[in-house]
Design a protein around this motif. Structure first.
Motif, PDB file in Angstrom:
ATOM      1  N   MET A  48       0.835  -1.206   0.000  1.00 50.77           N
ATOM      2  CA  MET A  48       0.000   0.000   0.000  1.00 50.77           C
ATOM      3  C   MET A  48       0.867   1.252   0.000  1.00 50.77           C
ATOM      4  O   MET A  48       0.539   2.249  -0.657  1.00 50.77           O
ATOM      5  N   ALA A  49       1.975   1.198   0.724  1.00 49.17           N
ATOM      6  CA  ALA A  49       2.865   2.367   0.750  1.00 49.17           C
ATOM      7  C   ALA A  49       3.414   2.649  -0.647  1.00 49.17           C
ATOM      8  O   ALA A  49       3.571   3.803  -1.041  1.00 49.17           O
ATOM      9  N   THR A  50       3.688   1.567  -1.402  1.00 52.22           N
ATOM     10  CA  THR A  50       4.190   1.810  -2.756  1.00 52.22           C
ATOM     11  C   THR A  50       3.099   2.420  -3.628  1.00 52.22           C
ATOM     12  O   THR A  50       3.403   3.090  -4.610  1.00 52.22           O
ATOM     13  N   ILE A  51       1.838   2.201  -3.252  1.00 53.92           N
ATOM     14  CA  ILE A  51       0.765   2.855  -3.998  1.00 53.92           C
ATOM     15  C   ILE A  51       0.800   4.359  -3.739  1.00 53.92           C
ATOM     16  O   ILE A  51       0.682   5.172  -4.653  1.00 53.92           O
ATOM     17  N   GLY A  52       1.007   4.718  -2.465  1.00 55.54           N
ATOM     18  CA  GLY A  52       1.181   6.138  -2.155  1.00 55.54           C
ATOM     19  C   GLY A  52       2.359   6.710  -2.919  1.00 55.54           C
ATOM     20  O   GLY A  52       2.305   7.801  -3.488  1.00 55.54           O
ATOM     21  N   LEU A  53       3.409   5.917  -2.964  1.00 57.79           N
ATOM     22  CA  LEU A  53       4.617   6.313  -3.685  1.00 57.79           C
ATOM     23  C   LEU A  53       4.307   6.529  -5.158  1.00 57.79           C
ATOM     24  O   LEU A  53       4.813   7.457  -5.801  1.00 57.79           O
ATOM     25  N   ASN A  54       3.452   5.673  -5.694  1.00 59.21           N
ATOM     26  CA  ASN A  54       3.068   5.770  -7.087  1.00 59.21           C
ATOM     27  C   ASN A  54       2.436   7.134  -7.387  1.00 59.21           C
ATOM     28  O   ASN A  54       2.848   7.822  -8.320  1.00 59.21           O
ATOM     29  N   PHE A  55       1.466   7.524  -6.547  1.00 59.25           N
ATOM     30  CA  PHE A  55       0.848   8.840  -6.759  1.00 59.25           C
ATOM     31  C   PHE A  55       1.890   9.943  -6.627  1.00 59.25           C
ATOM     32  O   PHE A  55       1.917  10.894  -7.400  1.00 59.25           O
ATOM     33  N   PHE A  56       2.755   9.790  -5.623  1.00 64.06           N
ATOM     34  CA  PHE A  56       3.760  10.811  -5.377  1.00 64.06           C
ATOM     35  C   PHE A  56       4.663  10.980  -6.596  1.00 64.06           C
ATOM     36  O   PHE A  56       4.897  12.094  -7.077  1.00 64.06           O
ATOM     37  N   ILE A  57       5.157   9.851  -7.130  1.00 69.19           N
ATOM     38  CA  ILE A  57       6.082   9.956  -8.264  1.00 69.19           C
ATOM     39  C   ILE A  57       5.375  10.479  -9.501  1.00 69.19           C
ATOM     40  O   ILE A  57       5.918  11.303 -10.243  1.00 69.19           O
ATOM     41  N   PHE A  98      -8.410  -0.786  -8.223  1.00 67.94           N
ATOM     42  CA  PHE A  98      -7.333  -0.390  -7.319  1.00 67.94           C
ATOM     43  C   PHE A  98      -7.846   0.580  -6.266  1.00 67.94           C
ATOM     44  O   PHE A  98      -7.504   0.483  -5.095  1.00 67.94           O
ATOM     45  N   GLU A  99      -8.680   1.513  -6.712  1.00 71.83           N
ATOM     46  CA  GLU A  99      -9.220   2.503  -5.788  1.00 71.83           C
ATOM     47  C   GLU A  99      -9.883   1.807  -4.590  1.00 71.83           C
ATOM     48  O   GLU A  99      -9.685   2.200  -3.446  1.00 71.83           O
ATOM     49  N   ILE A 100     -10.667   0.774  -4.894  1.00 68.12           N
ATOM     50  CA  ILE A 100     -11.395   0.098  -3.821  1.00 68.12           C
ATOM     51  C   ILE A 100     -10.435  -0.690  -2.936  1.00 68.12           C
ATOM     52  O   ILE A 100     -10.598  -0.747  -1.723  1.00 68.12           O
ATOM     53  N   LEU A 101      -9.408  -1.231  -3.563  1.00 72.29           N
ATOM     54  CA  LEU A 101      -8.403  -1.931  -2.752  1.00 72.29           C
ATOM     55  C   LEU A 101      -7.718  -0.936  -1.807  1.00 72.29           C
ATOM     56  O   LEU A 101      -7.494  -1.241  -0.631  1.00 72.29           O
ATOM     57  N   PHE A 102      -7.406   0.262  -2.319  1.00 77.13           N
ATOM     58  CA  PHE A 102      -6.791   1.277  -1.446  1.00 77.13           C
ATOM     59  C   PHE A 102      -7.689   1.525  -0.248  1.00 77.13           C
ATOM     60  O   PHE A 102      -7.229   1.674   0.873  1.00 77.13           O
ATOM     61  N   MET A 103      -8.992   1.608  -0.521  1.00 78.16           N
ATOM     62  CA  MET A 103      -9.931   1.935   0.542  1.00 78.16           C
ATOM     63  C   MET A 103      -9.836   0.951   1.685  1.00 78.16           C
ATOM     64  O   MET A 103      -9.790   1.351   2.842  1.00 78.16           O
ATOM     65  N   ILE A 104      -9.828  -0.339   1.338  1.00 76.31           N
ATOM     66  CA  ILE A 104      -9.879  -1.286   2.452  1.00 76.31           C
ATOM     67  C   ILE A 104      -8.534  -1.350   3.159  1.00 76.31           C
ATOM     68  O   ILE A 104      -8.485  -1.617   4.353  1.00 76.31           O
ATOM     69  N   GLY A 124     -12.241   4.060   4.987  1.00 77.67           N
ATOM     70  CA  GLY A 124     -11.352   4.062   3.819  1.00 77.67           C
ATOM     71  C   GLY A 124     -12.012   4.731   2.634  1.00 77.67           C
ATOM     72  O   GLY A 124     -11.381   5.511   1.920  1.00 77.67           O
ATOM     73  N   ALA A 125     -13.302   4.426   2.439  1.00 79.43           N
ATOM     74  CA  ALA A 125     -14.007   5.055   1.321  1.00 79.43           C
ATOM     75  C   ALA A 125     -14.019   6.567   1.503  1.00 79.43           C
ATOM     76  O   ALA A 125     -13.790   7.324   0.560  1.00 79.43           O
ATOM     77  N   ALA A 126     -14.247   7.004   2.734  1.00 83.03           N
ATOM     78  CA  ALA A 126     -14.251   8.445   2.985  1.00 83.03           C
ATOM     79  C   ALA A 126     -12.898   9.034   2.621  1.00 83.03           C
ATOM     80  O   ALA A 126     -12.810  10.059   1.934  1.00 83.03           O
ATOM     81  N   PHE A 127     -11.842   8.364   3.037  1.00 81.32           N
ATOM     82  CA  PHE A 127     -10.495   8.870   2.768  1.00 81.32           C
ATOM     83  C   PHE A 127     -10.243   8.999   1.271  1.00 81.32           C
ATOM     84  O   PHE A 127      -9.832  10.037   0.775  1.00 81.32           O
ATOM     85  N   GLU A 179      -0.220   4.551  11.368  1.00 79.11           N
ATOM     86  CA  GLU A 179      -1.078   3.442  11.784  1.00 79.11           C
ATOM     87  C   GLU A 179      -1.209   2.421  10.653  1.00 79.11           C
ATOM     88  O   GLU A 179      -2.111   2.522   9.827  1.00 79.11           O
ATOM     89  N   PRO A 180      -0.310   1.458  10.631  1.00 78.21           N
ATOM     90  CA  PRO A 180      -0.314   0.510   9.507  1.00 78.21           C
ATOM     91  C   PRO A 180      -1.582  -0.326   9.416  1.00 78.21           C
ATOM     92  O   PRO A 180      -1.852  -0.895   8.372  1.00 78.21           O
ATOM     93  N   HIS A 181      -2.338  -0.415  10.487  1.00 80.27           N
ATOM     94  CA  HIS A 181      -3.501  -1.298  10.414  1.00 80.27           C
ATOM     95  C   HIS A 181      -4.781  -0.581  10.036  1.00 80.27           C
ATOM     96  O   HIS A 181      -5.873  -1.091  10.237  1.00 80.27           O
ATOM     97  N   GLY A 182      -4.623   0.617   9.527  1.00 83.47           N
ATOM     98  CA  GLY A 182      -5.785   1.281   8.944  1.00 83.47           C
ATOM     99  C   GLY A 182      -6.529   2.169   9.927  1.00 83.47           C
ATOM    100  O   GLY A 182      -6.303   2.154  11.140  1.00 83.47           O
TER     101      GLY A 182
END
Lengths: 310, 355, 443
Positions: A109-118, B266-272, B286-289, B333-336
């Motif tokens: 997930m962090a690399t996804i953030g990185l993706n947007f950043f880059i 991907f967007e939805i995966l980011f959310m969860i 997550g959806a809100a974010f 907070e790595p666990h969301g």
């Protein structure tokens, strides 16, 4: 009875088949180049680097903009590489170090953030226009070859294939034979265990992200020459995923073999079979092909065998 | 002090099995629901309802769907948008071809169709695991997108391939205003979310979690892996399918395959992941974010565009900040976000005492 | 994680939430024109110059004339990223801004257009889609607020076949010819298939469709089929984004002559040819406006906006296809405001009033000359019945690094297109339960 004309038809049909296959293999090499970047980082950290496409784009854009500012290719490449190494340092310090020992999905997930950043960085620092890239290798058919055999292959394709081949050999030696290569694999297995036997985790990460940056640069130059350097270059990452599936996420040579299988497979399917079902199947066919391979070998052709214990 | 569960004794099996065993939680949920159903439609502008709340709710539903599969059952999927597309197109074709069918029924049937498709693409999950499975679900994503583009029957032979959803009429009432559409979406999402919340604590949900934690061990204690995984795929796809139908009918009013491309998955995966894997509440957070942050950044940026900053740099700056915030939240907070709420709950329990 | 961090998070959330409700305030007496565009994503390279031209034209009108008949134009940007959902958000955000609300929307993208058509119709705000969008919306009796102005895809396609006929030395020579139809495998790419099928029947040529999977990064398969198996006389290209230059390059690689490829106008800009390098030389595309800077109106934009340092995009973009297209968007949109002012008075107008303006556009050669756009804008005229205007099409060729117009305006075949438009509109009206307006009684 076979007339001479029939014979002519068959040979041209066969020749066409060969031409499609060879062109597919050469496309596959380009996919492999992108896939290699994924493999490197997966091998060294067990992380799927979502930002690889963005890195390819960023590297190509940096190189092409430097060249437009009057730098020669041979100056722009090391300069871009330096930028990628700085990026690797920054990523290690700001993203990976605080996330040591987290689950793979978190770092993913962090690399996804990185993706947007880059993506934002690349287009913000440079711009979002299309930049033609000419690295001096003509992308036109080699005449001697086409006259002799009737096959149209371009110098550029052949050169890319050669470069990709060389890159794979170097990387394979690097991973198998050097201390750093072994350390990389140890890190991938377990961060804590690697740390406890004295492997400098941070150095290893910087090295591997730098090497991934180098691979991204090579892939970026190859694709940039093909498409022009522009945002769409990030989409090549999707072409690399089925390659990884077939080759395995952890095998450098697998990336090449996977690329060749996918490239040839998708071209043959598209040319000879897709017209019967509506065409344009290139997006999903590689995944289905990969799925079939996976059903036989769930860890990819060259992936490490998954051993499961309770 | 405020959030103390001491003294709340469970004296029957019934009360022990309540969805929200803690009194304060029950009150909280009721207040939130009342607020969402009654207050928000009254005080919100059409802009807030149409472009913030409705998409937020629909994304939450899709995120719950994916969370069931990925967060609870541990099967990483990147085909979410594909299943949403199945739902959208199924609902469209049902409504267009079977005119007597109430659209709410059509949504449910569309969900079932999506569930069936989900089962088909879930079959390889018995053998393929982890990231490999994720990429196999990409096959579903691309294949479904292609299918709806290539076969004109699905779009009712529309010349442009984009079809507009028919009006939403049920029980003689047309859901046209932003308020009515919001309430409709909210009702569907609330019911399905409560169902999901309930489901994950039943045998079904526990089996999913056992599979997620270690499928071999789960198999040994008598959980059927194929059955459980396919069940997760089916229910997850049902949720995604309904979300897709809502997206097409209630939100955009158009149905086109490109609206359900890989980026949506991907967007939805980011959310969860941002919200919290294995948490219903996390799906909403997550959806809100993911929905609100880019809009907020864009709104904030538009206040700057007059100030002489080049607009293209401002726009790209939005991406940079978005990326940085994702990384920042993961480091903190790595666990969301759902985990943040849990921590908050702990604090509230003890407040005002430090421990 | 402690209370401090939680509090920090809460503050951050509040800070982020506040812009959601913040609104810009515009002065009274100004006409508000929303600008929705995409500066990020795969199509950013076309979105920027396109809307750059649009915004520069509005700035020029403000600087040169002090607005439209004294009414200043104000605009606000909203980033759509080429996504329909973001477009809906932008639409809702901008529709009520300014004194009279948004004058019109130019969504820039067919999917984006579809997403706002219903709301815009309800809110009585015209949706202007110049050179894209919903073709059958040409029938204004069904779509009162949708304007696929100048020329739609179907009309364009008829002009293309006429052009190919010209090149072959007469329409009768099309008989027995083969045309490969390379399309983006999406709604956009497929939209013209019914028209070309009809034309193939009429003129006796053969058409074969070659869909290219989105985004079209690698098209070896398609071009091998075309050059080795099908061997067509002409190729028509309906691409978008990165697909275009890849097509041109692959054509060069398999040795297919580029001057036998005719692109749609979304395949014919510098963004498509420059990256293809030498391979693009000779490539032809359709266009609904002229290339270059050689028009008084573009000179005015240079003088009042770019040279004054107020340009929204780099000066080098001026005169490119996309930039000029943006200026044409500006000319047409602002002219509609002017026409509407003729009826409703010189003040900021509502979308409903401007709709009247769009329905009574009359770009006669004289008017175009007054606007300083001879050769840039084609002559056309709209009505309640016809929201397109039936403008002719130009063809241009990429020669020595720039686009050169190679034909004059070529008329489209409305006898073929119009019945198809009406049939499609009728089907839509029936599906949606819309009673078409009676255009005979409207004025």
């Amino acid at each position: 009875m076979l007339s001479i004309q029939d014979f002519g038809e068959t040979t041209s049909g066969l020749l066409f088949y060969i031409e499609v296959t060879i062109n597919g293999l050469l496309s596959g090499v380009l996919y492999s180049l992108v896939a290699l970047g994924f493999v490197l980082i997966f091998k060294a950290s067990g992380v799927f680097n979502f930002a690889q496409g963005a890195m390819v784009f960023f590297a190509a854009l940096t190189a092409v903009r430097l060249m437009e500012m009057g730098w020669s290719l041979w100056l722009a490449i090391p300069a871009t590489l330096a930028v990628m190494i700085v990026l690797a340092f920054a990523i290690e310090r700001l993203v990976l170090r605080p996330l040591v020992n987290q689950e793979a999905i978190i770092i993913f997930m962090a690399t996804i953030g990185l993706n947007f950043f880059i993506e934002g960085l690349a287009q913000g620092v440079w711009d979002s226009e299309v930049h033609p890239l000419d690295i001096g290798i003509p992308d036109l058919p080699v005449e001697a070859l086409s006259n002799a055999t009737g096959l149209f292959l371009t110098q550029f394709d052949l050169a890319t294939a050669a470069i990709a081949g060389a890159l794979v050999i170097v990387l394979a030696i690097f991973f198998q034979k050097t201390r750093i290569g072994r350390a990389l694999r140890a890190v991938a297995d377990d961060h804590q265990a690697a740390l406890s036997v004295g492997i400098p985790l941070q150095t290893i990460w910087v090295i591997v992200w730098s090497v991934a940056g180098l691979v991204a640069l090579v892939a970026g130059l190859a694709w940039g020459t093909k498409l022009g350097v522009q945002f769409s270059v990030v989409l090549v990452a999707f072409k690399a995923l089925p390659v990884l599936l077939i080759g395995g996420f952890t095998s450098v040579s697998g990336a090449i073999v996977g690329g060749l299988i996918i490239g040839a497979g998708e071209k043959i399917a598209e040319v000879f079979y897709s017209p019967f079902i509506g065409g344009a199947i290139e997006n999903w066919f590689p995944y289905v092909l990969a799925m079939i391979f996976l059903l036989v070998r769930p860890q990819g052709l060259f992936g490490e065998k998954i051993i499961e214990r309770i | 002090m405020l959030y103390r569960e001491a003294g709340q004794f469970k004296s029957s099996y019934r009360s022990d099995q309540a969805i929200f065993p803690i009194f304060q939680d029950r009150i909280g949920v009721i207040i939130i629901l009342l607020f969402a159903f009654l207050v928000i439609p009254m005080i919100s502008s059409e802009y807030m309802l149409r472009s913030i709340f409705i998409p937020f709710l629909i994304f939450s539903l899709a995120a719950i769907g994916l969370n069931i599969l990925t967060g609870y059952a541990g099967q990483l999927s990147l085909g979410t948008a594909g299943f949403m597309a199945v739902g959208a197109f199924a609902a469209y074709n049902l409504v267009i071809r079977l005119e007597w069918m109430n659209f709410i029924v059509a949504f449910a049937v569309a969900g079932v169709v999506a569930a069936a498709v989900g089962i088909v693409f879930g079959l390889p999950s018995l053998r393929i695991k982890g990231f490999y499975l994720a990429v196999v679900t990409l096959a579903a994503q691309f294949f479904i997108e292609w299918l709806f583009t290539a076969v004109p029957w699905f779009t009712n032979y529309s010349s442009s391939g984009v079809i507009s959803a028919p009006p939403l009429i049920a029980f003689g009432y047309e859901f046209e205003s932003a308020q009515s559409r919001y309430v409709l979406t909210l009702a569907i999402v609330a019911v399905l979310a409560l169902l999901a919340k309930n489901m994950v604590r039943t045998t079904t949900g526990r089996a999913w979690m056992a599979i997620r934690d270690m499928d071999i061990a789960a198999e040994i204690i008598g959980i059927r892996p194929l059955w459980t995984k396919l069940q997760a795929f089916a229910i997850s796809s049902f949720y995604c399918g309904v979300a897709g139908a809502l997206w097409a009918f209630v939100y955009l009013g158009t149905v086109e395959p490109q609206a359900f491309d890989i980026n949506r998955s991907f967007e939805i995966l980011f959310m969860i992941i941002i919200g919290g894997l294995g948490s219903i509440l996390g799906s909403f957070l997550g959806a809100a974010f993911i929905v609100l942050l880019p809009i907020a950044l864009n709104n904030a940026a538009s206040l700057f565009t007059g100030s002489g900053l080049p607009a293209d740099i401002v726009t790209n700056f939005e991406l940079i900040i978005f990326g940085l915030l994702i990384i920042f939240f993961l480091i903190v907070e790595p666990h969301g976000l759902a985990r943040l709420w849990q921590i908050g709950k702990e604090k509230l329990r003890l407040w005002p005492f430090p421990y | 994680m402690n209370v401090k961090q939680l509090a920090l998070g809460a503050v951050a959330a509040a800070v982020l939430a506040s812009p959601l409700t913040a609104e810009k305030v515009f002065a009274a007496g100004e006409q508000f024109v929303p600008v929705t565009l995409y500066r990020t994503g795969p199509y950013a390279n076309t979105g920027e110059p396109l809307m750059g031209g649009y915004m520069d034209y509005m700035r020029m009108i403000n600087a040169r004339d002090g607005g439209v008949n004294g009414v200043k134009l104000v605009y606000e940007e909203c980033e759509t990223g080429y996504k329909p959902d973001r477009m809906v958000e932008c639409y809702q955000r901008l529709k009520n801004q300014g004194e009279t609300g948004a004058g019109m929307f130019n969504p820039l993208g067919t999917g984006l257009t579809y997403a706002v058509i219903e709301d815009a119709t309800k809110d009585k705000i015209p949706v202007i889609t110049i050179g894209y969008g919903r073709t059958d919306a040409t029938d204004g009796s069904v779509w009162k607020y949708v304007f696929p102005l100048i020329t739609n895809y179907w009309s364009q396609n008829t002009a293309k076949i006429k052009f190919i006929g010209q090149r072959e030395g007469g329409m009768e020579n099309l008989k027995g010819k083969k045309i490969a139809y390379v399309i983006h495998d999406s709604a956009y790419g497929k939209e013209t298939q019914p028209v070309i099928a009809e034309q193939a029947k009429k003129y006796g040529f053969e058409v074969k469709t070659f869909p290219v999977a989105h985004p079209g990064l690698d098209q070896k398969a398609v071009w091998l089929q075309i050059a080795r198996q099908y061997k067509p006389d002409w190729v028509i290209l309906r691409g978008w984004g990165v697909m275009n230059q890849t097509s041109i390059k692959e054509a060069a690689r398999v040795g297919f002559p580029r001057d036998k490829i005719v692109g749609v106008w979304w395949s014919g800009s510098e963004q498509d040819t420059v990256p293809a390098g030498a391979a693009a030389e000779g490539y032809i595309s359709a266009n609904f406006h002229g290339p270059g800077t050689d028009y008084p109106v573009i000179q005015d934009v240079l003088k009042y906006v770019q040279d004054a340092g107020k340009g929204t995009v780099d000066k080098s973009e001026v005169g490119t296809i996309m930039y000029n297209r943006g200026v044409v968007y500006g000319i047409v949109n602002i002219e509609a405001i002017r026409v509407a002012q003729g009826k409703f008075g010189n003040k900021p107008l509502t979308g409903e009033q401007i709709q009247w303006g769009f329905e009574h556009l009359d770009f006669t050669p004289e008017r175009i000359a007054e606007l300083g756009a001879t050769g840039l804008v084609p002559p056309f005229k709209t009505s309640c019945f016809d929201h397109e205007g039936q403008a002719p099409v130009k063809f241009q060729q990429w020669q020595d690094g720039k686009w050169v117009a190679i034909t004059d305006w070529i008329e489209t075949d409305q006898a073929m297109v119009r019945p198809m438009v009406e049939a499609s509109a009728k089907k839509y009206a029936a599906e949606k339960g819309i009673t078409p307006r009676n255009c005979a009684t409207e004025n």
